[in-house]
Scaffold this motif. Sequence first.
Motif, short mmCIF file in Angstrom:
data_model
loop_
_atom_site.label_atom_id
_atom_site.label_comp_id
_atom_site.label_asym_id
_atom_site.label_seq_id
_atom_site.Cartn_x
_atom_site.Cartn_y
_atom_site.Cartn_z
N LEU A 1 0.52 -1.49 0.16
CA LEU A 1 -0.74 -0.09 0.32
C LEU A 1 0.88 1.30 0.29
O LEU A 1 0.06 2.13 -0.51
N LEU B 1 0.10 5.71 4.13
CA LEU B 1 -0.39 4.15 5.48
C LEU B 1 0.15 4.49 7.28
O LEU B 1 1.04 4.78 7.64
N ILE C 1 -5.49 4.61 4.53
CA ILE C 1 -4.93 4.44 3.07
C ILE C 1 -4.87 6.26 2.47
O ILE C 1 -6.36 6.26 2.79
N ALA D 1 -6.48 -1.02 8.88
CA ALA D 1 -5.82 -0.06 7.80
C ALA D 1 -6.41 1.21 7.61
O ALA D 1 -7.53 1.85 6.74
#
Length: 113
Positions: A54, A58, A78, A76
Amino acid sequence: MLQSTVSAIVPIARTARAPRTSRRTHEVVSLVTIDVTVPGTASAESRRALHSALGDDLRLYVMTIDRANERVTFRAEITARTLDNVIAALTTSLAQATLGRAVSSVLRRPRQS
């Protein structure tokens, strides 16, 4: 004797203003929050795999470590990617990951010069 005074109405000259330009001090950036469950009981290796999939925008949080079923669940966050891009990156990089709740939104952050 009283004197009356008459004040003259003088029109106020209006100066031409420069056109108003939009000076945004903030930028709008997409934010994706997704729960990812991966096999294992330690988070270090999975954390590295998620970062490589990613990228740098992040933030990872360990939600649970289930030792009985040998899996770790991460949340997570992002930035600067769409939900479709995040899901595509996760499914191509982490074959045995289980994707959970996903939310896509936007946030405003200060514009970087």
